[in-house]
Design a protein around this motif. Structure first.
Motif, PDB file in Angstrom:
ATOM      1  N   SER A  65      -4.659  12.131   0.619  1.00 28.31           N
ATOM      2  CA  SER A  65      -3.235  12.336   0.878  1.00 28.31           C
ATOM      3  C   SER A  65      -3.004  13.540   1.785  1.00 28.31           C
ATOM      4  O   SER A  65      -3.242  14.681   1.375  1.00 28.31           O
ATOM      5  CB  SER A  65      -2.514  12.554  -0.451  1.00 28.31           C
ATOM      6  N   GLY A 113       6.075  10.999  -0.424  1.00 30.35           N
ATOM      7  CA  GLY A 113       6.330   9.824  -1.259  1.00 30.35           C
ATOM      8  C   GLY A 113       7.227  10.093  -2.450  1.00 30.35           C
ATOM      9  O   GLY A 113       8.151   9.317  -2.738  1.00 30.35           O
ATOM     10  N   PHE A 137       1.731   4.966 -11.601  1.00 29.29           N
ATOM     11  CA  PHE A 137       1.232   6.108 -10.845  1.00 29.29           C
ATOM     12  C   PHE A 137       1.977   7.339 -11.349  1.00 29.29           C
ATOM     13  O   PHE A 137       3.151   7.257 -11.712  1.00 29.29           O
ATOM     14  CB  PHE A 137       1.387   5.936  -9.322  1.00 29.29           C
ATOM     15  N   ASN A 199      -3.607   2.488  -7.040  1.00 27.29           N
ATOM     16  CA  ASN A 199      -4.403   3.710  -7.022  1.00 27.29           C
ATOM     17  C   ASN A 199      -5.162   3.920  -8.331  1.00 27.29           C
ATOM     18  O   ASN A 199      -6.394   4.044  -8.342  1.00 27.29           O
ATOM     19  CB  ASN A 199      -3.444   4.882  -6.729  1.00 27.29           C
ATOM     20  N   ASP A 228       5.494  -0.035  -3.666  1.00 26.95           N
ATOM     21  CA  ASP A 228       4.915   1.254  -3.297  1.00 26.95           C
ATOM     22  C   ASP A 228       3.947   0.942  -2.159  1.00 26.95           C
ATOM     23  O   ASP A 228       2.846   0.439  -2.372  1.00 26.95           O
ATOM     24  CB  ASP A 228       4.208   1.902  -4.485  1.00 26.95           C
ATOM     25  N   LYS A 271      -0.910   8.846   3.542  1.00 25.65           N
ATOM     26  CA  LYS A 271      -2.106   8.029   3.294  1.00 25.65           C
ATOM     27  C   LYS A 271      -2.316   7.061   4.473  1.00 25.65           C
ATOM     28  O   LYS A 271      -2.787   7.481   5.528  1.00 25.65           O
ATOM     29  CB  LYS A 271      -1.964   7.280   1.972  1.00 25.65           C
ATOM     30  N   MET A 393     -11.368  14.422  -8.187  1.00 29.57           N
ATOM     31  CA  MET A 393     -10.144  14.518  -8.995  1.00 29.57           C
ATOM     32  C   MET A 393     -10.246  13.689 -10.266  1.00 29.57           C
ATOM     33  O   MET A 393     -10.727  12.564 -10.227  1.00 29.57           O
ATOM     34  CB  MET A 393      -8.954  13.997  -8.173  1.00 29.57           C
ATOM     35  N   ARG A 418     -12.358  10.504  -9.371  1.00 31.74           N
ATOM     36  CA  ARG A 418     -12.153   9.863  -8.072  1.00 31.74           C
ATOM     37  C   ARG A 418     -12.752  10.672  -6.939  1.00 31.74           C
ATOM     38  O   ARG A 418     -12.466  11.857  -6.795  1.00 31.74           O
ATOM     39  CB  ARG A 418     -10.642   9.700  -7.853  1.00 31.74           C
TER      40      ARG A 418
HETATM   41  N1  F0G Z   1       2.334   6.407  -4.770  1.00 29.17           N
HETATM   42  C1  F0G Z   1       1.000   6.364  -4.724  1.00 29.17           C
HETATM   43  C2  F0G Z   1       0.296   5.070  -4.956  1.00 29.17           C
HETATM   44  C3  F0G Z   1       0.271   7.533  -4.472  1.00 29.17           C
HETATM   45  O1  F0G Z   1      -1.058   7.476  -4.433  1.00 29.17           O
HETATM   46  C4  F0G Z   1       0.967   8.744  -4.267  1.00 29.17           C
HETATM   47  C5  F0G Z   1       0.252   9.979  -4.025  1.00 29.17           C
HETATM   48  C6  F0G Z   1       2.365   8.738  -4.329  1.00 29.17           C
HETATM   49  C7  F0G Z   1       3.012   7.540  -4.566  1.00 29.17           C
HETATM   50  C8  F0G Z   1       3.171   9.986  -4.157  1.00 29.17           C
HETATM   51  O2  F0G Z   1       3.211  10.374  -2.842  1.00 29.17           O
HETATM   52  O3  F0G Z   1       2.046  12.586  -2.824  1.00 29.17           O
HETATM   53  O4  F0G Z   1       3.419  11.814  -0.894  1.00 29.17           O
HETATM   54  O5  F0G Z   1       4.504  12.507  -2.999  1.00 29.17           O
HETATM   55  N2  F0G Z   1      -0.966  10.104  -4.281  1.00 29.17           N
HETATM   56  C9  F0G Z   1      -1.799  11.241  -3.993  1.00 29.17           C
HETATM   57  C10 F0G Z   1      -3.179  10.976  -4.504  1.00 29.17           C
HETATM   58  C11 F0G Z   1      -1.257  12.558  -4.404  1.00 29.17           C
HETATM   59  O6  F0G Z   1      -4.012  11.890  -4.417  1.00 29.17           O
HETATM   60  O7  F0G Z   1      -3.466   9.866  -4.950  1.00 29.17           O
HETATM   61  P1  F0G Z   1       3.296  11.908  -2.372  1.00 29.17           P
END
Ligand code: F0G
Length: 470
Positions: A65, A113, A137, A199, A228, A271, A393, A418
């Motif tokens: 990210s 996000g 998530f 994720n 998402d 991402k 992580m 991960r």
């Molecule tokens: N949705 C998913 C599937 C994500 O993986 C993440 C962030 C978010 C929403 C939130 O987005 O960080 O821009 O506010 N995932 C990161 C990770 C932090 O390491 O998996 P964000």
């Protein structure tokens, strides 16, 4: 199920091997500190890899990210930032790119996000409603809960089994959605939150057929579906590879069709979109859009920047176009698979099939002698850092937090560590080093003991919790 072997994947194209469709123009030095220094750094960080200083990390696989390498085109775009408070030209470029590739009607820009999740949750969830989702998530569920919603997991059971080889382990179980409708009534379901890829399940994809069927079921009951879209282009790659009738479609075509089965999307552009910051909310409904674009000025910034600089919106608009190139995605997922193959060859337990953005080590199988309440995945992340300075992580009991009603730990079936691969950043040699370190930690597994939590923040505890060795 058989997958193309990444080491020989190119042979089907009549070449000896395959490689990334780019070369490196600028490099960033890496540094490895000594084991004694790592021991100290880990203690100072309370055995939480989120609390390590980046300077103390060698290969950083904490997240994909915001850690992407941008292209020369994106950097050139940064110089074209129109830093106007209102109506920046770069916003319109971003809006065009989103409409062209994702196909939604309205764009609400956000800083990342979770900004989009916050706004969507506020405008689309009424207090006491339910939200179905294909596995939670962390930030998504928290915003749904803070808006008064109750999250209900509707992913297929196979997703909770690290060894199950289902090709679309992210799929929604439509029977679970039907059951939710029967139990609480369609009017009490705010929406279905569809993530692609998933994720927390290991970057597992959702099939086109599943998205289409979900759309049909939800339409019959007047329930909205929000995507998402954070890794939806990676998801499109798996559809192209595994689903009948999509082999000859481009990722861009697949993405567009997939999004068409949903009413809008939240996006962490850090991402798939190859940017370092940014996000958006997309909506087809005019009334919801009115409300969301009113709310964005309260929480994020004006509705033509939403917390992003003009230059960031430009880099993001260009990143969207680069992200849907088939050769880019083949190399991106090919690299993740390369690491997965090395670990599988050494019989190290990982989530299979390998997903889009990361290798997920199965910490339960890795440390069968460490009970889940002693945080096996957190322990594994700490041990890996100690061995080699590689940062990973926890994605297990710590990430899952506590039950909002009972206050007890949520105890997810998946207890994972991960290894997340940033896009276009590390080489195949780095992947070799990572695999060797995992092997070294695996070879010492019998001697390893778990952790106890000594500090626990109220929200999203995994980011800031502190631990001590047992
Ligand atoms: N949705 C998913 C599937 C994500 O993986 C993440 C962030 C978010 C929403 C939130 O987005 O960080 O821009 O506010 N995932 C990161 C990770 C932090 O390491 O998996 P964000």
């Amino acid at each position: 199920m058989t997958h193309p072997n990444p080491k020989t994947m190119g042979q089907q194209f009549g070449r000896r091997s395959w490689a990334e469709p780019w070369k490196i123009k600028m490099v960033e030095p890496l540094r490895v500190i000594t084991r004694a220094e790592r021991e100290r750094a880990l203690q100072d960080a309370g055995y939480n890899t989120f609390l390590l200083k980046s300077d103390d990390v060698y290969i950083d696989l904490l997240t994909d990210s915001g850690t992407n390498a941008m292209s020369d085109r994106q950097w050139a775009g940064m110089m074209l930032g129109d830093e106007a408070y209102a109506g920046s030209r770069n916003f319109y470029h971003l809006e065009d790119a989103m409409r062209k590739y994702y196909g939604y009607k309205h764009l609400v820009p956000t800083h990342q996000g979770r900004g989009a999740e916050h706004i969507l949750s506020k405008v689309a969830i009424k207090d006491g409603q339910y939200v179905g989702g294909n596995m939670y998530f962390t930030t998504t569920r928290l915003h749904q809960e803070l808006a008064g919603g109750t999250f209900v997991d509707v992913i297929i059971d196979e997703a909770h089994d690290p060894a199950n080889l289902h090709p679309f382990k992210g799929n929604v179980d439509l029977n679970k959605v039907q059951k939710l409708i029967d139990e609480v009534g369609a009017q009490n379901i705010a929406y279905i939150s569809l993530a692609a890829t998933v994720n927390m399940a290991g970057g597992q994809p959702v099939s086109m057929a599943n998205a289409r069927a979900l759309r049909e079921l939800c339409s019959q009951h007047g329930i909205r579906v929000f995507l998402d879209a954070t890794r939806a282009v990676e998801n499109a790659f798996f559809i192209q590879e595994r689903e009948a009738d999509y082999q000859n479609k481009s990722l861009a075509e697949i993405l567009h069709e997939f999004c068409s089965y949903t009413d809008g999307a939240t996006m962490s552009a850090k991402k798939d979109s190859l940017a370092n910051i940014g996000g958006w909310l997309a909506l087809n409904d005019d009334v919801l859009f009115e409300e969301a674009s009113n709310m964005v000025v309260v929480y994020e910034g004006l509705h033509t920047y939403g917390g992003m600089a003009g230059r960031d919106m430009e880099a993001l608009a260009i990143g969207i176009v680069e992200s849907v190139q088939d050769d880019h995605m083949r190399a991106r997922i090919g690299q993740v698979r390369y690491l997965g193959e090395l670990l599988t060859d050494w019989e190290i337990p990982i989530v299979r099939p390998v997903g889009g953005h990361a290798i997920f080590l199965d910490a339960r199988a890795f440390y069968p002698h460490i009970p889940q309440d002693d945080f096996p995945a957190q322990t594994l992340a700490a041990e890996l850092y100690l061995d080699s300075g590689i940062r990973s992580m926890e994605r297990g009991i710590v990430s899952a937090g506590r039950n909002a009603k009972t206050g007890d730990h949520n105890r997810p079936k998946l207890e994972l560590t991960r290894l997340t691969i940033p896009r276009r950043v590390y080489t195949q040699a780095h992947m070799d080093v990572v695999a060797e370190s995992v092997k070294a930690v695996y070879d010492q597994r019998a001697k390893t003991r778990g952790l106890k939590m000594v500090f626990e923040p109220k929200y999203l505890r995994f980011f800031q919790a502190r631990f001590e060795r047992l």
